[in-house]
Write a protein that holds these residues in place. Structure first.
Motif, PDB file in Angstrom:
ATOM      1  N   THR A  34       0.831  -1.198   0.000  1.00 40.60           N
ATOM      2  CA  THR A  34       0.000   0.000   0.000  1.00 40.60           C
ATOM      3  C   THR A  34       0.866   1.249   0.000  1.00 40.60           C
ATOM      4  OG1 THR A  34      -1.639  -1.253   1.237  1.00 40.60           O
ATOM      5  CG2 THR A  34      -1.964   1.108   1.124  1.00 40.60           C
ATOM      6  N   THR A  35       1.962   1.212   0.727  1.00 42.65           N
ATOM      7  CA  THR A  35       2.905   2.335   0.712  1.00 42.65           C
ATOM      8  C   THR A  35       3.482   2.500  -0.691  1.00 42.65           C
ATOM      9  OG1 THR A  35       3.465   1.929   3.025  1.00 42.65           O
ATOM     10  CG2 THR A  35       5.012   3.262   1.758  1.00 42.65           C
ATOM     11  N   THR A  38       0.896   4.004  -2.946  1.00 42.88           N
ATOM     12  CA  THR A  38       0.765   5.439  -2.686  1.00 42.88           C
ATOM     13  C   THR A  38       1.897   6.210  -3.363  1.00 42.88           C
ATOM     14  OG1 THR A  38      -0.294   4.973  -0.568  1.00 42.88           O
ATOM     15  CG2 THR A  38       0.571   7.188  -0.872  1.00 42.88           C
ATOM     16  N   HIS A  39       3.123   5.699  -3.261  1.00 45.31           N
ATOM     17  CA  HIS A  39       4.263   6.353  -3.900  1.00 45.31           C
ATOM     18  C   HIS A  39       4.110   6.350  -5.423  1.00 45.31           C
ATOM     19  CE1 HIS A  39       6.815   7.149  -0.402  1.00 45.31           C
ATOM     20  NE2 HIS A  39       6.320   6.023   0.091  1.00 45.31           N
ATOM     21  N   ASP A  49       7.176  12.495  -2.471  1.00 43.50           N
ATOM     22  CA  ASP A  49       6.832  11.226  -1.820  1.00 43.50           C
ATOM     23  C   ASP A  49       6.412  11.399  -0.367  1.00 43.50           C
ATOM     24  OD1 ASP A  49       7.242   9.753  -4.067  1.00 43.50           O
ATOM     25  OD2 ASP A  49       9.242   9.063  -3.509  1.00 43.50           O
ATOM     26  N   PRO A  52       1.832  11.632   3.912  1.00 46.74           N
ATOM     27  CA  PRO A  52       1.285  10.567   4.769  1.00 46.74           C
ATOM     28  C   PRO A  52      -0.239  10.537   4.779  1.00 46.74           C
ATOM     29  CG  PRO A  52       2.243  12.323   6.100  1.00 46.74           C
ATOM     30  CD  PRO A  52       2.573  12.628   4.669  1.00 46.74           C
ATOM     31  N   GLU A  55      -1.482   8.265   2.023  1.00 51.08           N
ATOM     32  CA  GLU A  55      -1.342   6.850   2.389  1.00 51.08           C
ATOM     33  C   GLU A  55      -2.466   6.431   3.332  1.00 51.08           C
ATOM     34  OE1 GLU A  55       1.807   3.651   4.258  1.00 51.08           O
ATOM     35  OE2 GLU A  55       2.562   5.549   3.455  1.00 51.08           O
ATOM     36  N   ARG A  59      -5.169   3.556   2.551  1.00 46.86           N
ATOM     37  CA  ARG A  59      -5.430   2.484   3.511  1.00 46.86           C
ATOM     38  C   ARG A  59      -6.890   2.495   3.963  1.00 46.86           C
ATOM     39  NH1 ARG A  59      -0.846  -0.159   4.924  1.00 46.86           N
ATOM     40  NH2 ARG A  59       1.117   0.922   4.521  1.00 46.86           N
TER      41      ARG A  59
END
Length: 137
Positions: A34-35, A38-39, A49, A52, A55, A59
């Motif tokens: 998932t991280t 997101t990136h 990047d 948060p 992200e 999630r």
């Protein structure tokens, strides 16, 4: 196969597939993929990047899809139980579909290795499903 007979099978198979998707989104709610996703989204939009909040949103979406798939799975499973000839046949069909879709999603999304012994066991489950399905009530 006539339509009423095949209805429960389609419902049970679809329910099993949604159970697997439920597991997929549950894992994506906490997984490192998932991280990375997101990136990738940030990179696509040429953003830095360090976001948060995005992200957390991704999630949160995964968590929401997890709950949605769970609700759909139970609705389909309940309908399959109502339409099916027995709870055993519906449960075995559902579980077999869940196993196979989970394995395919694991291999595709998470690059998991599924060994030969696993496939032998899955084949035995599928064979058992066929045997139970052939059994007269």
């Amino acid at each position: 196969m006539d339509k009423p007979h095949s209805r429960w099978i389609i419902l049970a198979l679809t329910s099993g597939a949604f159970a697997a998707l439920n597991g997929l989104f549950a894992k994506l709610t906490t997984a490192d993929q998932t991280t990375a996703m997101t990136h990738a989204i940030l990179h696509f939009f040429n953003a830095s990047d360090d976001h948060p909040i995005l992200e957390l949103i991704v999630r949160g979406i995964c968590l929401g899809l997890n709950v949605l798939c769970n609700v759909i799975m139970w609705a389909l499973f309940t309908r399959a139980l109502t339409a099916g000839p027995s709870t055993v046949k519906v449960s075995i069909t559902n579980t077999s579909a869940n196993f196979l879709v989970t394995a395919l999603l694991g291999m595709i999304i998470f690059q998991e290795k599924v060994g030969g012994l696993w496939w032998v066991g899955a084949g035995m489950m599928g064979g058992g499903c066929i045997l139970v399905g052939m059994r007269d009530n």
